[in-house]
Design a protein around this motif. Structure first.
Motif, PDB file in Angstrom:
ATOM      1  N   TYR A 201       0.816  -1.211   0.000  1.00 27.85           N
ATOM      2  CA  TYR A 201       0.000   0.000   0.000  1.00 27.85           C
ATOM      3  C   TYR A 201       0.855   1.270   0.000  1.00 27.85           C
ATOM      4  CZ  TYR A 201       0.506   0.302   5.194  1.00 27.85           C
ATOM      5  OH  TYR A 201       0.967   0.395   6.480  1.00 27.85           O
ATOM      6  N   LYS A 202       2.147   1.140   0.361  1.00 24.48           N
ATOM      7  CA  LYS A 202       3.037   2.295   0.299  1.00 24.48           C
ATOM      8  C   LYS A 202       3.436   2.625  -1.134  1.00 24.48           C
ATOM      9  CE  LYS A 202       4.466   4.135   3.517  1.00 24.48           C
ATOM     10  NZ  LYS A 202       3.932   5.214   4.409  1.00 24.48           N
ATOM     11  N   SER A 203       3.289   1.664  -2.048  1.00 21.54           N
ATOM     12  CA  SER A 203       3.714   1.849  -3.443  1.00 21.54           C
ATOM     13  C   SER A 203       2.580   2.480  -4.249  1.00 21.54           C
ATOM     14  CB  SER A 203       4.139   0.509  -4.044  1.00 21.54           C
ATOM     15  OG  SER A 203       5.262  -0.012  -3.360  1.00 21.54           O
ATOM     16  N   ALA A 204       2.395   3.758  -4.038  1.00 21.01           N
ATOM     17  CA  ALA A 204       1.240   4.472  -4.591  1.00 21.01           C
ATOM     18  C   ALA A 204       1.153   4.352  -6.103  1.00 21.01           C
ATOM     19  CB  ALA A 204       1.302   5.946  -4.191  1.00 21.01           C
ATOM     20  N   PRO A 218       0.505  11.695   7.038  1.00 22.84           N
ATOM     21  CA  PRO A 218      -0.045  10.360   6.803  1.00 22.84           C
ATOM     22  C   PRO A 218      -0.830  10.276   5.502  1.00 22.84           C
ATOM     23  CG  PRO A 218      -0.348  10.995   9.088  1.00 22.84           C
ATOM     24  CD  PRO A 218       0.150  12.215   8.369  1.00 22.84           C
ATOM     25  N   GLY A 219      -0.712   9.122   4.842  1.00 28.56           N
ATOM     26  CA  GLY A 219      -1.384   8.918   3.574  1.00 28.56           C
ATOM     27  C   GLY A 219      -2.820   8.460   3.746  1.00 28.56           C
ATOM     28  N   TYR A 220      -3.424   8.078   2.625  1.00 34.83           N
ATOM     29  CA  TYR A 220      -4.849   7.732   2.582  1.00 34.83           C
ATOM     30  C   TYR A 220      -5.192   6.682   3.620  1.00 34.83           C
ATOM     31  CZ  TYR A 220      -9.391   6.309   0.721  1.00 34.83           C
ATOM     32  OH  TYR A 220     -10.722   6.009   0.588  1.00 34.83           O
ATOM     33  N   TRP A 221      -4.465   5.552   3.626  1.00 36.33           N
ATOM     34  CA  TRP A 221      -4.806   4.477   4.547  1.00 36.33           C
ATOM     35  C   TRP A 221      -4.227   4.674   5.937  1.00 36.33           C
ATOM     36  CZ3 TRP A 221      -8.906   1.916   4.066  1.00 36.33           C
ATOM     37  CH2 TRP A 221      -9.416   1.612   2.809  1.00 36.33           C
ATOM     38  N   ASP A 227      -0.343   1.449   9.402  1.00 35.20           N
ATOM     39  CA  ASP A 227       0.924   1.930   9.927  1.00 35.20           C
ATOM     40  C   ASP A 227       1.568   2.924   8.965  1.00 35.20           C
ATOM     41  OD1 ASP A 227       0.703   0.355  12.159  1.00 35.20           O
ATOM     42  OD2 ASP A 227       1.955  -1.270  11.368  1.00 35.20           O
ATOM     43  N   VAL A 228       2.142   3.993   9.525  1.00 33.38           N
ATOM     44  CA  VAL A 228       2.872   4.958   8.703  1.00 33.38           C
ATOM     45  C   VAL A 228       4.188   4.353   8.232  1.00 33.38           C
ATOM     46  CG1 VAL A 228       4.003   7.214   8.703  1.00 33.38           C
ATOM     47  CG2 VAL A 228       1.768   6.944   9.780  1.00 33.38           C
ATOM     48  N   ASP A 229       4.894   3.656   9.137  1.00 33.78           N
ATOM     49  CA  ASP A 229       6.105   2.932   8.758  1.00 33.78           C
ATOM     50  C   ASP A 229       5.707   1.487   8.472  1.00 33.78           C
ATOM     51  OD1 ASP A 229       7.960   5.049   9.021  1.00 33.78           O
ATOM     52  OD2 ASP A 229       7.914   4.809  11.200  1.00 33.78           O
ATOM     53  N   ALA A 230       5.680   1.140   7.195  1.00 32.93           N
ATOM     54  CA  ALA A 230       5.053  -0.112   6.772  1.00 32.93           C
ATOM     55  C   ALA A 230       6.065  -1.178   6.376  1.00 32.93           C
ATOM     56  CB  ALA A 230       4.104   0.167   5.608  1.00 32.93           C
TER      57      ALA A 230
END
Length: 244
Positions: A201-204, A218-221, A227-230
């Motif tokens: 999910y970090k790979s937009a 913080p992003g969408y999710w 988690d912010v650090d995923a």
């Protein structure tokens, strides 16, 4: 769920009907035991169906080359070599705008890593290729007060963030290819972010903006509990950072 890992619709056509879903389920089950060429055809078919499906039900189908198809919007515009633009701005000395041809002309890095969804599914040894994000940041001239990078997407909804140290890793790409082919729309093309050591999910997908900021936003999710650090973690049987 990992709604950034697949396709949205292009706004045309009706939602997927029950008969089509059942048919695709049967095709998926059969293809899981079939030759690789059939799996490739199935992935293409699922991507095309997902492009017409604002319901998200195609995310439940059993196979698509290992990927699952999701989106956080009901419509995602298409971009091609003529219409695509990527902006780099924020706390930089030299804001820039890149066309697809500009990105292709830069040095390319190829990574082969497992793609890991936070929900547990995994696509092993998946090649991604593109420009190291650090290359674009260096070209822009990041200012001393910068601490993070925010990513926005041309679906109009999705966003992500990394710390500046995370963004400068050698395994973080502005990706142009998947499996040695240009990124298709259903996989976030023509350009997406690829953060190899983090959950997918970090790979937009459908990347359109890179903004250098003074803090992590913080992003969408992440705004919805992720988690912010995923970093890919032990909950899925992996080392904390499989590429370290």
């Amino acid at each position: 769920m990992d709604p950034n890992t697949g396709a949205g619709s292009d706004g045309h056509g009706a939602p997927v009907g029950r008969r089509l879903v059942l048919g695709m389920l049967g095709l998926g089950a059969g293809a899981m035991a079939a030759a690789p060429w059939l799996q490739g055809r199935l992935e293409a078919a699922l991507g095309a169906v997902a492009d017409k499906d604002p319901t998200g039900v195609t995310g439940l189908l059993p196979n698509g080359g290992g990927f699952r198809y999701y989106s956080v919007t009901s419509s995602v515009p298409h971009r091609d070599a003529d219409s695509y633009r990527l902006t780099v701005d924020g706390l930089v000395d030299k804001p820039a705008e890149y066309r697809l041809a500009d990105l292709r002309a830069l040095p390319q890095t190829r990574l082969v890593r497992d793609v890991q969804c936070v929900t547990g599914w995994r696509v092993p040894e998946t090649p991604f290729e593109g420009v190291r994000l650090s290359t674009l940041l260096d070209a822009a001239g990041v200012r001393s007060q910068a601490k993070a990078v925010r990513f926005t997407c041309f679906d109009g909804a999705y966003s992500e963030s990394l710390t500046l140290d995370q963004a400068r890793r050698a395994d973080v790409l502005v990706a142009l290819k998947l499996r040695d082919k240009p990124l298709g729309h259903s996989h976030g093309g023509p350009v997406r972010l690829y953060v190899a050591p983090m959950y997918f999910y970090k790979s937009a997908k459908w990347l359109s903006g890179i903004t250098v900021t003074d803090e992590v936003r913080p992003g969408y999710w992440e705004d919805r509990g992720y988690d912010v650090d995923a970093w890919v973690g032990r909950s899925n049987g992996r080392d904390d950072d499989p590429t370290a």
